[in-house]
Design an enzyme around this catalytic site. Structure first.
Site, short mmCIF file in Angstrom:
data_model
loop_
_atom_site.label_atom_id
_atom_site.label_comp_id
_atom_site.label_asym_id
_atom_site.label_seq_id
_atom_site.Cartn_x
_atom_site.Cartn_y
_atom_site.Cartn_z
N GLY A 88 0.98 -1.22 -0.05
CA GLY A 88 -0.10 0.16 -0.21
C GLY A 88 0.77 1.21 -0.19
O GLY A 88 0.52 2.08 -0.55
N ASP A 148 -4.61 3.05 10.95
CA ASP A 148 -6.02 2.50 11.40
C ASP A 148 -5.92 2.25 12.96
O ASP A 148 -5.82 3.30 13.67
CB ASP A 148 -6.13 1.15 10.69
N PHE A 162 -13.99 2.64 5.51
CA PHE A 162 -13.05 1.81 4.84
C PHE A 162 -12.71 2.68 3.42
O PHE A 162 -13.65 3.16 2.69
CB PHE A 162 -13.66 0.27 4.20
N LYS A 180 -6.45 7.64 10.29
CA LYS A 180 -7.88 7.10 10.67
C LYS A 180 -7.87 7.00 12.22
O LYS A 180 -8.00 6.21 13.06
CB LYS A 180 -8.23 5.70 10.21
P1 IMP Z 1 -3.52 -1.04 11.48
O1 IMP Z 1 -4.93 -1.33 11.92
O2 IMP Z 1 -3.09 0.49 11.64
O3 IMP Z 1 -2.36 -1.57 12.12
O4 IMP Z 1 -3.54 -0.87 10.05
C1 IMP Z 1 -3.13 -2.20 9.36
C2 IMP Z 1 -3.33 -2.18 7.92
O5 IMP Z 1 -4.42 -2.38 7.71
C3 IMP Z 1 -2.77 -0.66 7.04
O6 IMP Z 1 -1.55 -0.78 6.44
C4 IMP Z 1 -3.74 -1.22 5.76
O7 IMP Z 1 -3.06 -2.00 4.83
C5 IMP Z 1 -4.84 -1.95 6.12
N1 IMP Z 1 -6.00 -0.78 6.42
C6 IMP Z 1 -6.36 -0.26 7.34
N2 IMP Z 1 -7.59 0.59 7.10
C7 IMP Z 1 -7.73 0.59 5.90
C8 IMP Z 1 -8.85 0.84 4.93
O8 IMP Z 1 -9.61 1.60 5.08
N3 IMP Z 1 -8.65 0.33 3.48
C9 IMP Z 1 -7.54 -0.51 3.18
N4 IMP Z 1 -6.67 -0.80 3.95
C10 IMP Z 1 -6.65 -0.46 5.31
#
Ligand code: IMP
Ligand code: MG
Length: 193
Positions: free
Chosen positions: A42, A101, A150, A129
Site C-alpha cells: 500500500g 488505522d 473503509f 484514521k
Molecule cells: P493498523 O490497523 O493501523 O495496524 O493498519 C493495518 C493495515 O490495515 C494498514 O496498513 C492497511 O494495509 C490496512 N487498512 C486499514 N484501514 C484500511 C482501509 O480503510 N482500507 C484499506 N486498507 C486498510
C-alpha cells in the site's frame, strides 16, 4: 440503492497534499539525507510520489510484512518478509505508511526500526484514521485525517483490488463489496474522474 463508494479525496487533492507534505519534510530535513522506509504494498505509491516532492538527497527502502491471523490478538506483531537493506544506526529514518488505522502495525514497525538506533525516527502517513486507534500513536506527518470508513485507491486495496485507482474512495457499502469484490471495477477508467 446505496452507492457502494464515492470519492473521498480526488487525485488533485492528493497531488496537492503530497506536494505540501514534501515541502514540509524538505524544510524539516534540510542539510540531512533521510532514509524513507515504506511498507509494501500500500505505501509504495505514496512513497513514489512523495520522494519526487523532496528537494533533498534521500534513500528509499521497502519492508514487506505479513500479518498473523487475528492481527488484534497478536497486537500488531507481523512477520517481516522483506527488510531494509542498510544499516540504520545514526540515520534519520522516516517510516512512510499508506494508512494508520488501529496503529498496531505502525507501532510494531516503529519498535523494530527504533531498535536499530537511528538518529531520529518519524512516522509519515497519507491517511490517519485516528478514530480507530487502539494504541496511542500520533504520526509526525499526516496527509489527511481520514473518517472512520473503509477506503480504497492510491495504493489501498480491498481483496488486492483497486490499488491503481487514482482517487481515494470511501466505501459506503462494504457488505456489497465483500459480496462482489469487482463492484468498483467500472471506476477504473479515466472517464470516472
Ligand atoms: P493498523 O490497523 O493501523 O495496524 O493498519 C493495518 C493495515 O490495515 C494498514 O496498513 C492497511 O494495509 C490496512 N487498512 C486499514 N484501514 C484500511 C482501509 O480503510 N482500507 C484499506 N486498507 C486498510
Ligand atoms: Mg491491505
Amino acid at each position: 440503492m446505496m452507492e457502494v463508494a464515492s470519492v473521498l479525496y480526488g487525485r488533485e487533492d492528493v497531488r496537492r497534499r503530497v506536494e505540501e507534505l514534501g515541502r514540509t519534510i524538505t524544510g524539516d530535513y534540510i542539510g540531512r539525507e533521510p532514509v524513507l522506509v515504506s511498507v509494501l504494498k500500500g505505501g509504495a505509491m505514496f512513497l513514489a510520489d512523495l520522494i519526487r516532492e523532496l528537494d533533498l538527497p534521500v534513500e528509499t527502502h521497502f519492508m514487506a510484512i505479513s500479518r498473523y491471523a487475528g492481527a488484534e490478538e497478536s497486537l500488531g506483531r507481523v512477520q517481516i518478509l522483506l527488510d531494509v537493506q542498510t544499516d540504520l544506526a545514526g540515520r534519520d529514518v522516516i517510516l512512510v505508511e499508506d494508512i494508520v488505522d488501529t496503529g498496531l502495525t505502525s507501532r510494531y514497525l516503529l519498535s523494530v526500526l527504533r531498535a536499530r538506533a537511528p538518529a531520529s525516527l518519524e512516522l509519515c502517513t497519507l491517511l490517519d484514521k485516528a478514530a480507530r486507534r487502539i494504541v496511542p500513536l500520533a504520526p509526525r506527518y499526516v496527509g489527511f485525517d481520514c473518517p472512520d470508513a473503509f477506503v480504497v485507491g492510491y495504493g489501498l486495496d480491498h481483496a488486492e483490488r483497486y490499488r491503481n485507482l487514482a482517487d481515494i474512495l470511501q466505501v459506503h457499502d462494504l457488505a456489497a463489496l465483500r459480496l462482489d469484490p469487482d463492484a468498483l471495477v467500472h471506476l477504473l477508467t479515466r472517464a470516472a474522474a
